[in-house]
Design an enzyme around this catalytic site. Structure first.
Site, PDB file in Angstrom:
ATOM      1  N   LYS A  47       0.848  -1.202   0.000  1.00 31.56           N
ATOM      2  CA  LYS A  47       0.000   0.000   0.000  1.00 31.56           C
ATOM      3  C   LYS A  47       0.883   1.252   0.000  1.00 31.56           C
ATOM      4  CE  LYS A  47      -0.273  -0.188   5.058  1.00 31.56           C
ATOM      5  NZ  LYS A  47      -1.116  -0.530   6.223  1.00 31.56           N
ATOM      6  N   ARG A 143     -10.183   0.165  15.673  1.00 33.17           N
ATOM      7  CA  ARG A 143     -10.129   1.011  14.483  1.00 33.17           C
ATOM      8  C   ARG A 143     -11.112   0.417  13.472  1.00 33.17           C
ATOM      9  NH1 ARG A 143      -4.422   1.664  11.508  1.00 33.17           N
ATOM     10  NH2 ARG A 143      -4.973  -0.485  11.079  1.00 33.17           N
ATOM     11  N   TYR A 273      17.023  29.367   9.330  1.00 32.85           N
ATOM     12  CA  TYR A 273      15.825  30.118   9.729  1.00 32.85           C
ATOM     13  C   TYR A 273      15.631  30.101  11.240  1.00 32.85           C
ATOM     14  CZ  TYR A 273      14.118  30.210   4.885  1.00 32.85           C
ATOM     15  OH  TYR A 273      13.961  30.425   3.552  1.00 32.85           O
ATOM     16  N   MET A 321      13.065  24.211   3.228  1.00 30.08           N
ATOM     17  CA  MET A 321      12.303  23.505   2.189  1.00 30.08           C
ATOM     18  C   MET A 321      13.212  22.667   1.289  1.00 30.08           C
ATOM     19  SD  MET A 321       9.672  24.963  -0.704  1.00 30.08           S
ATOM     20  CE  MET A 321       8.299  25.316   0.365  1.00 30.08           C
TER      21      MET A 321
HETATM   22  C1  LIG Z   1      -0.369  -1.663   6.811  1.00 28.66           C
HETATM   23  C2  LIG Z   1      -0.938  -2.928   7.324  1.00 28.66           C
HETATM   24  C3  LIG Z   1      -0.109  -4.031   7.590  1.00 28.66           C
HETATM   25  C4  LIG Z   1       1.401  -3.966   7.510  1.00 28.66           C
HETATM   26  O1  LIG Z   1       1.912  -3.468   8.734  1.00 28.66           O
HETATM   27  P1  LIG Z   1       3.497  -3.390   9.009  1.00 28.66           P
HETATM   28  O2  LIG Z   1       3.618  -2.877  10.384  1.00 28.66           O
HETATM   29  O3  LIG Z   1       4.044  -2.436   7.982  1.00 28.66           O
HETATM   30  O4  LIG Z   1       4.021  -4.758   8.813  1.00 28.66           O
HETATM   31  C5  LIG Z   1      -0.699  -5.221   7.958  1.00 28.66           C
HETATM   32  N1  LIG Z   1      -2.044  -5.313   8.083  1.00 28.66           N
HETATM   33  C6  LIG Z   1      -2.864  -4.277   7.863  1.00 28.66           C
HETATM   34  C7  LIG Z   1      -4.313  -4.425   8.046  1.00 28.66           C
HETATM   35  C8  LIG Z   1      -2.340  -3.045   7.486  1.00 28.66           C
HETATM   36  O5  LIG Z   1      -3.153  -2.023   7.282  1.00 28.66           O
END
Ligand SMILES: *Cc1c(COP(=O)(O)O)cnc(C)c1O
Length: 377
Positions: A47, A143, A273, A321
């Protein structure tokens, strides 16, 4: 462009690039495979553009090393299918509308179901072919996920649907990377549903997988590692025995630049800065062609490590930046063109993240589109 950093590919020759190691990605995926129970499967989590590493390149390298992929963006899944990836793809956030469910089915994606009303949407859907479903149960993360008390009946309901080809029971761990661990969530699941382990299951993220043991009762049948594939530790760099090196992981991304200027300053002079850094002695300050518009964290502290000519030093003054400064007083070789590693080879992203009050995940995902990228080895 200097000789020691031949891969700077920006068309203006700005000396900043992210390089990625194919062999490290393969190595880390093999580590994941070594940690799973017999008969287990690995879905490589790609992802967020493979945590900033590039969706299609990462998928092509991971292909054959993993059993499938997990994303949550429909566009990403579509690109993978268009490029001929026919492995299982799990959609980690499920569908957000009936139309998206139809698109999932057309692309042969697996979806999670995390709300009961999504089962009603499935019931009403007229799909070209049934799809595999991961029933996400909330065991304490609070969640996504259906309540524990509904898990078993939801599972039975899904199993009976012609729109569903297979059901995997899934949960996500909230504390796999800290002392609370994962057992408390699995206990809740088994208390609410004693026979749950007769189902196909999916539990572990990177932290749970790296904690082990390689037991399906602990990890599930299908594991979902993300960050470990990219060679960073879910624990950051501060937990003894759990750094990326300790865990046998190799960094995939290296963010590299050069010194583009040196300033010799007197005691009492300030840098950058807001003058948040004041020299307490005569100092040499190296100026690096990388800033927060490239994805370097602006809130990084003066403890944040940087490598100049292979020597460790620290950030000086506020990250701006397009540029940041570092102390090169103790690095006599430092000069315009000196190699600078912001993170990656020789400098764990976890160490940088720790000093910047964040995690390597965020550094990787924040790598800006303007940074040229190249795969090596
Ligand atoms: C992003 C995600 C993972 C991967 O988690 P890591 O800590 O990067 O291994 C696994 N399961 C779900 C549901 C996720 O959203």
């Amino acid at each position: 462009m200097s000789e020691n950093t031949p891969f700077f590919i920006g068309d203006q020759g700005r000396p900043l690039a992210a390089s990625f190691s194919r062999s490290a990605l393969v190595h880390n995926a093999r580590r994941a495979k070594q940690l799973i129970p017999p008969g287990g499967q690995v879905l490589g989590v790609i992802k967020a553009d493979a945590y900033g590493h590039g969706l299609l390149d990462s998928a092509a390298i991971l292909r054959g090393q993993v059993d499938g992929f997990a994303v949550l963006e429909l566009g990403a899944a579509r690109q993978l299918r268009q490029q001929g990836f026919d492995e299982p793809i799990l959609m980690l956030e499920g569908f957000h509308s009936p139309a998206e469910l139809n698109a999932f089915a057309a692309l042969s994606l697996s979806t999670i179901i995390h709300r009961l009303d999504q089962i009603d949407t499935l019931v009403q859907a007229n799909l070209p072919s049934p799809l595999p479903v991961f029933l996400k149960v909330n065991t304490g993360m609070n969640r996504l996920g259906i309540p524990l008390s509904e898990a078993r009946s939801a599972y039975e309901r899904l199993r009976a649907l012609s729109q569903v080809s297979a059901v995997t029971v899934m949960t996500h761990f909230a504390d796999a990377d800290n002392a609370r661990g994962t057992a408390w969530q699995l206990e809740r699941l088994q208390n609410a549903w004693p026979e749950v382990m007769v189902c196909r299951t999916s539990f572990a993220n990177s932290a749970a997988l790296l904690n082990g043991p390689a037991d399906r009762h602990v990890l599930g049948d299908v594991v979902r590692p993300g960050i470990m594939l990219y060679g960073a530790s879910p624990w950051g760099s501060a937990v003894a025995g759990k750094t990326a090196v300790d865990l046998g992981l190799q960094p995939v991304m290296t963010l590299q630049s050069e010194l583009i200027a040196i300033q010799d300053i007197q005691a009492g002079e300030r840098v950058g800065y807001g003058g948040i850094f004041t020299a307490d002695r005569p100092m040499r300050i190296g100026v690096v062609a990388c800033g927060y518009a490239d994805g370097y964290p602006r809130h990084a502290t003066h403890q944040t490590p940087i490598l100049v000519d292979g020597q460790r030093t620290t950030l000086t003054g506020r990250v701006s930046m397009d540029r940041l400064c570092c102390d090169v007083t103790h690095i006599p070789t430092a000069s315009v063109g000196s190699e600078v590693i912001l993170w990656g080879n020789g400098l764990p992203a976890d160490a940088v993240a720790d000093s910047a009050g964040t995690i390597a995940y965020e550094l990787f995902c924040a790598l800006a589109p303007r940074v040229p990228r190249v795969w090596l080895d």
